[in-house]
Design an enzyme around this catalytic site. Sequence first.
Site, PDB file in Angstrom:
ATOM      1  CB  ILE A 424     -67.315  14.236 -74.842  1.00 29.77           C
ATOM      2  CG1 ILE A 424     -66.922  15.330 -73.880  1.00 29.77           C
ATOM      3  CG2 ILE A 424     -66.928  14.781 -76.274  1.00 29.77           C
ATOM      4  CD1 ILE A 424     -65.353  15.590 -73.814  1.00 29.77           C
ATOM      5  CE  LYS A 425     -64.982  10.618 -79.796  1.00 27.62           C
ATOM      6  NZ  LYS A 425     -64.532  10.665 -81.093  1.00 27.62           N
ATOM      7  N   GLY A 427     -66.411   6.560 -77.164  1.00 29.98           N
ATOM      8  CA  GLY A 427     -65.456   6.131 -78.002  1.00 29.98           C
ATOM      9  C   GLY A 427     -65.187   4.829 -78.088  1.00 29.98           C
ATOM     10  CG  HIS A 428     -62.433   2.806 -81.277  1.00 29.67           C
ATOM     11  ND1 HIS A 428     -62.311   4.276 -81.723  1.00 29.67           N
ATOM     12  CD2 HIS A 428     -61.107   2.562 -80.978  1.00 29.67           C
ATOM     13  CE1 HIS A 428     -61.035   4.447 -81.651  1.00 29.67           C
ATOM     14  NE2 HIS A 428     -60.327   3.315 -81.763  1.00 29.67           N
ATOM     15  CB  SER A 429     -59.993   3.221 -77.188  1.00 27.13           C
ATOM     16  OG  SER A 429     -59.990   4.593 -77.393  1.00 27.13           O
ATOM     17  N   GLY A 430     -62.834   3.781 -75.280  1.00 31.34           N
ATOM     18  CA  GLY A 430     -63.329   4.395 -74.066  1.00 31.34           C
ATOM     19  C   GLY A 430     -64.151   5.539 -74.137  1.00 31.34           C
ATOM     20  CG  LEU A 432     -63.514  10.243 -75.160  1.00 39.04           C
ATOM     21  CD1 LEU A 432     -63.160  10.978 -76.513  1.00 39.04           C
ATOM     22  CD2 LEU A 432     -62.182   9.782 -74.409  1.00 39.04           C
ATOM     23  CE  LYS A 446     -58.145   6.700 -74.249  1.00 40.26           C
ATOM     24  NZ  LYS A 446     -57.807   6.626 -75.821  1.00 40.26           N
ATOM     25  CG  ASP A 548     -59.196   4.790 -85.780  1.00 33.48           C
ATOM     26  OD1 ASP A 548     -59.966   4.813 -86.443  1.00 33.48           O
ATOM     27  OD2 ASP A 548     -59.591   5.436 -84.424  1.00 33.48           O
TER      28      ASP A 548
END
Length: 604
Positions: A424-425, A427-430, A432, A446, A548
């Site tokens: 999907i994308k 992410g800055h924390s993992g 997805l 994630k 955030d």
Amino acid sequence: MMRARGLWALLLVALAAAPGAVLAQGNLTSRSDLRGLYALRGSLGLRARDWPRHADPCAAWAGVGCRGGRVVSLTLVGLRRTRLGRLNPRFQVDGLRNLTQLEVFNAAGFGLPGSIPAWFGDGLAPTFQSLDISACAVSGEIPASALSGLGNLTTLNLAGNKLSGPLPAAALAGLTRLRTLNLSGNAFSGALPDVVWSLSGLSVLDISRANLTGTLPTTGLALPANAQVVDLSGNLFYGILPEAFRRLFAGVLLANISGNYFDGKLSMTDGGGGNVSFELNCFLDVPGQRTQADCQQFYVRRGLPYDGPINPPAPQSAPAPARKKKHENLKYILTGAIGGGLLLVGALAALVFCFVYSGRRKHDQRESGAMPSAPSGVAATAAVAATGSTQPSALSANTAKVGDSFAYDQLANATSGFGEERLIKHGHSGDLYHGVLQDGTAVVVKRVTARVARKGAYQAELDLLAKGLHERLVPFLGHCLDKEEEKVLVYRFVRNGDLSSALHRKSRDEDEGMQSLDWIKRLKIATGVAEALCYLHHECTPPMVHRDVQASSVLLDDKFDVRLGSLSEVCPQEGEGHQNVITKLLRFSSGSRFFWFSICNLLI
């Protein structure tokens, strides 16, 4: 076993009553077939109304076809399960092994959730010719052994399931008598094996919407010129359309290659008299193709050279008269101002309510002389935030109790091995990924690794969720913490995406089932965000700061209820013993400029 013996006793009585007589053509004579049918009756949970006891299966059981006293065909279409059978449906058809003369098995639309067993191919009769398990909720990869031993197979229909993984090339190569192959509507990974094109008897090939990729072979094409249907639509095929396929498509009854990424020149004569659909590709000088940007992005992601079409700029309409344009602008400004004012008043009212309620609750607590103490796990989390340490908090021992515990292989299968097509994308924390569990639940997975996030980045999120799964937070299902270098979190998929995509959604998306944001939805979203932040600031102990909040962090479910995500940066809020109301209002934005930016976007 006793019931089966009873049925056989009835058959033996009939034989004794007419010594020397021959059973009628429709009566079952095989003890092995009878055992197999009763095993299927139990494992599939079929109703006695469809398969009645103490009745000859060949004469009275729905969907059972016999020849010469043996079962040669079995059709489950339209049959229903008992109440207990509906509670636990599964792909358990071991009884087929006993049907040694079986030629046809058709279970289209009959639920068989689970994976195809490895014994399937070798366990079926050598006479077996037709297999249709389309739309049966079958999942997982196709074992190579599941198709071996089926050299007489003429029809294979696996359409509309949840099959994944690569197609077994060696097993498909053995299906030399295959005439119909339908793999459409699945989630395979990788390319279509070239051996499929060498099946000289194949007249119907449907692999549409099967998530297949790759190029078409330039040699080895053995499909007959009188093939009826070749459907490759809705996949990720790319590259030049080989000359051999141009000749093939001109001769088939129906060919469909639309919805792929084929490029290069395409002569209009390749349409074969209108029997070929080739829309939504990257062909040059052909109407109805993808945009240049879409094609370029696809090829660049795969490191492939691209020399596709250049779409001419869209013609600009003549400017409207200045007076008319001015009046239209004024109308839109007034509408936006009035609606925005109402929305802002509603949002502020929700905020004020939260603060009044919070202040009253704290006052009551002070009057009673009791203030809630922070749990040790939260205190440890606060210490982590203050010191910058990455050691897990005291709640770490309890995080395994938050949601369900998934096996890593289970999540890898749900996301096609964390394939790029499921991403999907980043992410800055993992990273997805979109996935589907074996029970059909759509999820977002994630994947937290050291490459994309700091060590322990997932811990703050689990610590927060350990306080309780609040209805305004992202719907959390569970986790996989087995691997040291990789952690995986699982969330329920929300249908309407995030606020960022909803705000910039184009009107044509409404034709695809996506609703636009009217004023009622916008007010509902603004209030939902306020409720989520109110929970973090005033219902958590100690109060928590999101840090955030932005449009992409606000998720929307199928009813446009807010589910606040991006929880990996949540941390305890510093003391607020002497803050006034204005300070609290400013702090309520979680220190993020994006919160008010998103609210303003809702008002426009």
